[in-house]
Motif scaffolding. Structure first.
Motif, PDB file in Angstrom:
ATOM      1  N   LYS A 176       0.833  -1.208   0.000  1.00  0.00           N
ATOM      2  CA  LYS A 176       0.000   0.000   0.000  1.00  0.00           C
ATOM      3  C   LYS A 176       0.866   1.257   0.000  1.00  0.00           C
ATOM      4  O   LYS A 176       0.643   2.187  -0.785  1.00  0.00           O
ATOM      5  CB  LYS A 176      -0.919  -0.004   1.210  1.00  0.00           C
ATOM      6  CG  LYS A 176      -1.924   1.154   1.273  1.00  0.00           C
ATOM      7  CD  LYS A 176      -2.848   0.980   2.461  1.00  0.00           C
ATOM      8  CE  LYS A 176      -3.953   2.031   2.469  1.00  0.00           C
ATOM      9  NZ  LYS A 176      -3.415   3.392   2.710  1.00  0.00           N
ATOM     10  N   ILE A 177       1.878   1.278   0.859  1.00  0.00           N
ATOM     11  CA  ILE A 177       2.756   2.447   0.948  1.00  0.00           C
ATOM     12  C   ILE A 177       3.561   2.615  -0.336  1.00  0.00           C
ATOM     13  O   ILE A 177       3.745   3.730  -0.841  1.00  0.00           O
ATOM     14  CB  ILE A 177       3.682   2.312   2.162  1.00  0.00           C
ATOM     15  CG1 ILE A 177       2.868   2.372   3.457  1.00  0.00           C
ATOM     16  CG2 ILE A 177       4.751   3.406   2.156  1.00  0.00           C
ATOM     17  CD1 ILE A 177       3.671   2.057   4.700  1.00  0.00           C
ATOM     18  N   ALA A 178       4.039   1.490  -0.882  1.00  0.00           N
ATOM     19  CA  ALA A 178       4.835   1.561  -2.111  1.00  0.00           C
ATOM     20  C   ALA A 178       4.023   2.141  -3.264  1.00  0.00           C
ATOM     21  O   ALA A 178       4.524   2.959  -4.043  1.00  0.00           O
ATOM     22  CB  ALA A 178       5.356   0.171  -2.479  1.00  0.00           C
ATOM     23  N   ARG A 179       2.751   1.754  -3.364  1.00  0.00           N
ATOM     24  CA  ARG A 179       1.912   2.281  -4.443  1.00  0.00           C
ATOM     25  C   ARG A 179       1.577   3.752  -4.215  1.00  0.00           C
ATOM     26  O   ARG A 179       1.612   4.550  -5.153  1.00  0.00           O
ATOM     27  CB  ARG A 179       0.629   1.449  -4.554  1.00  0.00           C
ATOM     28  CG  ARG A 179       0.847   0.054  -5.109  1.00  0.00           C
ATOM     29  CD  ARG A 179      -0.481  -0.641  -5.377  1.00  0.00           C
ATOM     30  NE  ARG A 179      -1.246  -0.837  -4.149  1.00  0.00           N
ATOM     31  CZ  ARG A 179      -1.145  -1.913  -3.371  1.00  0.00           C
ATOM     32  NH1 ARG A 179      -0.291  -2.878  -3.687  1.00  0.00           N
ATOM     33  NH2 ARG A 179      -1.886  -2.044  -2.277  1.00  0.00           N
ATOM     34  N   GLU A 180       1.247   4.099  -2.986  1.00  0.00           N
ATOM     35  CA  GLU A 180       0.870   5.485  -2.698  1.00  0.00           C
ATOM     36  C   GLU A 180       2.035   6.440  -2.903  1.00  0.00           C
ATOM     37  O   GLU A 180       1.853   7.561  -3.393  1.00  0.00           O
ATOM     38  CB  GLU A 180       0.339   5.596  -1.271  1.00  0.00           C
ATOM     39  CG  GLU A 180      -1.029   4.950  -1.073  1.00  0.00           C
ATOM     40  CD  GLU A 180      -1.493   5.062   0.369  1.00  0.00           C
ATOM     41  OE1 GLU A 180      -0.688   5.455   1.240  1.00  0.00           O
ATOM     42  OE2 GLU A 180      -2.680   4.748   0.629  1.00  0.00           O
ATOM     43  N   ARG A 181       3.231   6.029  -2.534  1.00  0.00           N
ATOM     44  CA  ARG A 181       4.404   6.894  -2.653  1.00  0.00           C
ATOM     45  C   ARG A 181       5.154   6.682  -3.964  1.00  0.00           C
ATOM     46  O   ARG A 181       6.180   7.327  -4.198  1.00  0.00           O
ATOM     47  CB  ARG A 181       5.339   6.666  -1.467  1.00  0.00           C
ATOM     48  CG  ARG A 181       4.699   6.965  -0.117  1.00  0.00           C
ATOM     49  CD  ARG A 181       5.700   6.841   1.013  1.00  0.00           C
ATOM     50  NE  ARG A 181       5.090   7.084   2.317  1.00  0.00           N
ATOM     51  CZ  ARG A 181       5.764   7.058   3.470  1.00  0.00           C
ATOM     52  NH1 ARG A 181       7.067   6.814   3.478  1.00  0.00           N
ATOM     53  NH2 ARG A 181       5.140   7.287   4.610  1.00  0.00           N
ATOM     54  N   GLN A 182       4.660   5.728  -4.768  1.00  0.00           N
ATOM     55  CA  GLN A 182       5.273   5.424  -6.062  1.00  0.00           C
ATOM     56  C   GLN A 182       6.769   5.121  -5.913  1.00  0.00           C
ATOM     57  O   GLN A 182       7.620   5.677  -6.610  1.00  0.00           O
ATOM     58  CB  GLN A 182       5.061   6.584  -7.039  1.00  0.00           C
ATOM     59  CG  GLN A 182       3.585   6.824  -7.362  1.00  0.00           C
ATOM     60  CD  GLN A 182       3.383   7.928  -8.382  1.00  0.00           C
ATOM     61  OE1 GLN A 182       4.277   8.728  -8.640  1.00  0.00           O
ATOM     62  NE2 GLN A 182       2.200   7.979  -8.977  1.00  0.00           N
ATOM     63  N   ILE A 183       7.054   4.231  -4.998  1.00  0.00           N
ATOM     64  CA  ILE A 183       8.445   3.833  -4.765  1.00  0.00           C
ATOM     65  C   ILE A 183       8.585   2.321  -4.933  1.00  0.00           C
ATOM     66  O   ILE A 183       9.335   1.667  -4.214  1.00  0.00           O
ATOM     67  CB  ILE A 183       8.935   4.276  -3.379  1.00  0.00           C
ATOM     68  CG1 ILE A 183       7.966   3.853  -2.271  1.00  0.00           C
ATOM     69  CG2 ILE A 183       9.173   5.759  -3.328  1.00  0.00           C
ATOM     70  CD1 ILE A 183       8.456   4.195  -0.874  1.00  0.00           C
TER      71      ILE A 183
END
Length: 201
Positions: free
Chosen positions: A51-58
């Motif tokens: 979830k964090i990776a998708r939201e922060r595009q990392i």
């Protein structure tokens, strides 16, 4: 980068395994409950790292490589601990075996398809399978003794965990079959002769 938050969360699942082993090996009611807490916390990171990776595009190649490895190490360790420390009755070993074999199958399919530059998408049913599987393993790690440690000894925790494990195994068979068919489809397309190609005598 390995130090990005999603990757650190993924790494935490791997680093939690020795602690999980220690708590299960102690064979105490409080340590059984602690094993459940450690496993559950590690399992929850599987949701948040993506979830964090998708939201922060990392999203990184390191993360894509490590995420399924961390999941399988955590699940495999939990299943082996439950079986090795006699925390599963004989009839509950069958769904555990099904789950382990499915993990190996999907890993092999992903490796093969990666060579063809083909991804194996995670289906909605596979997410349900993961939810039941993680819930079952956490519940079984707590067991009746862990429930007793927190005053929930009136609940048949072990039976609930075993029922959830069987549910996860059924979903495992369905999703495993879907992935297997997808792999065969790509393999058949790869092996099919091209139009106009000469045939061997």
């Amino acid at each position: 980068m390995p130090t990005d938050l999603p990757n650190l969360l993924t790494l935490s699942r791997i680093f939690s395994i020795p602690l999980l082993v220690l708590f299960v090996a102690l064979r105490q009611p409080w340590s059984d409950f602690a094993a459940c807490v450690v496993f559950s916390a590690a399992a929850i990171t599987d949701y948040f790292d993506g979830k964090i990776a998708r939201e922060r595009q990392i999203v990184s190649s390191f993360g894509r490589m490590l995420d399924p490895i961390a999941d399988k190490l955590l699940v495999g360790a939990a299943l082996m601990l439950l079986a090795g420390f006699d925390r599963l009755p004989n009839w509950a070993l069958l769904p555990a075996i099904v789950i382990m074999l499915r993990e190996i199958l999907v890993s092999g399919l992903r490796e093969y398809l990666a060579g063809l530059n083909v991804g194996l998408p995670v289906t909605a049913l596979a997410k349900w399978k993961t939810g039941f599987q993680m819930g079952a393993l956490g519940t079984l790690l707590a067991g009746d003794s862990g429930a007793w440690a927190v005053g929930l000894d009136f609940l048949p925790v072990s039976l609930i965990g075993q029922a959830m494990l069987w549910t996860a195994a059924v979903l495992t068979l369905v999703t495993g079959w879907d992935y297997w068919v997808a792999g065969l489809r790509h393999a058949a397309g790869r092996d099919a002769p091209s139009v106009g190609a000469s045939k061997r005598p």
